[in-house]
Motif scaffolding. Structure first.
Motif, PDB file in Angstrom:
ATOM      1  N   UNK A  70       0.924  -1.211  -0.013  1.00 42.01           N
ATOM      2  CA  UNK A  70      -0.101   0.113   0.076  1.00 42.01           C
ATOM      3  C   UNK A  70       0.873   1.210   0.114  1.00 42.01           C
ATOM      4  N   UNK A  71       2.012   1.035   0.657  1.00 41.57           N
ATOM      5  CA  UNK A  71       2.852   2.404   0.776  1.00 41.57           C
ATOM      6  C   UNK A  71       3.187   2.857  -0.745  1.00 41.57           C
ATOM      7  N   UNK A  80      -1.028   7.316  -3.472  1.00 45.38           N
ATOM      8  CA  UNK A  80      -1.802   8.451  -3.922  1.00 45.38           C
ATOM      9  C   UNK A  80      -3.152   7.975  -4.321  1.00 45.38           C
ATOM     10  N   UNK A  81      -2.953   6.582  -5.084  1.00 42.12           N
ATOM     11  CA  UNK A  81      -4.095   5.897  -5.682  1.00 42.12           C
ATOM     12  C   UNK A  81      -5.153   5.568  -4.632  1.00 42.12           C
ATOM     13  N   UNK A  82      -4.658   4.930  -3.412  1.00 35.63           N
ATOM     14  CA  UNK A  82      -5.322   4.334  -2.541  1.00 35.63           C
ATOM     15  C   UNK A  82      -6.323   5.317  -1.687  1.00 35.63           C
ATOM     16  N   UNK A 133      -9.726   8.962   5.594  1.00 36.64           N
ATOM     17  CA  UNK A 133      -8.944  10.077   5.981  1.00 36.64           C
ATOM     18  C   UNK A 133      -7.649   9.528   6.615  1.00 36.64           C
ATOM     19  N   UNK A 134      -7.440   8.363   7.369  1.00 38.38           N
ATOM     20  CA  UNK A 134      -6.161   7.747   7.825  1.00 38.38           C
ATOM     21  C   UNK A 134      -5.227   7.713   6.708  1.00 38.38           C
ATOM     22  N   UNK A 135      -5.597   7.047   5.592  1.00 36.77           N
ATOM     23  CA  UNK A 135      -4.666   7.241   4.572  1.00 36.77           C
ATOM     24  C   UNK A 135      -4.235   8.440   3.983  1.00 36.77           C
ATOM     25  N   UNK A 136      -5.114   9.257   3.851  1.00 34.05           N
ATOM     26  CA  UNK A 136      -4.908  10.771   3.507  1.00 34.05           C
ATOM     27  C   UNK A 136      -3.626  11.441   4.665  1.00 34.05           C
ATOM     28  N   UNK A 137      -4.000  11.216   5.830  1.00 34.07           N
ATOM     29  CA  UNK A 137      -2.922  11.470   6.925  1.00 34.07           C
ATOM     30  C   UNK A 137      -1.795  10.983   6.513  1.00 34.07           C
TER      31      UNK A 137
END
Length: 122
Positions: A14-15, A19-21, A27-31
């Protein structure tokens, strides 16, 4: 991966595709994207951090056109060149590749959408 947005390779990290995810998730991924891509700004004094983040935002929006950036920020073009040099020191190759610029743009937008990480609120 089911949507075809990520490669079907195993393992898919995932890392490597934040950007795609983030476009598809929460929000957690955005952070996480903000923390990862904008971490270099965390150690700066608040005033310098904000000036450089504004410069980066304008630099991306004006497609690296110094006169347009200077006009938006109400500074001299030489000031823009100095700040962009500082951004290059902080961000390295991220400014030089389309993927890096895309992730920086997305991180800046996510930062506005979800708020600044705690370290940036000093």
């Amino acid at each position: 991966m089911e949507r075809g947005a990520l490669p079907d390779d195993h393992p898919t990290l995932t890392s490597d595709h934040l950007a795609t995810v983030i476009l598809l998730q929460d929000d957690e991924l955005a952070r996480a994207l903000v923390s990862t891509r904008l971490a270099a700004f965390d150690l700066l004094a608040p005033g310098e951090r904000e000036r450089l983040l504004q410069t980066l935002t304008a630099w991306l929006a004006h497609q690296r056109h110094t006169p347009g950036i200077a006009a938006e920020l109400h500074v001299h073009p030489q000031t823009v060149r100095y700040r962009v040099g500082r951004l290059r020191e902080l961000l390295g190759d991220a400014l030089e590749t389309p993927e890096g610029r895309f992730e920086l743009e997305l991180a800046l937008r996510a930062r506005r959408a979800v708020g600044e990480p705690a370290a940036s609120r000093r």
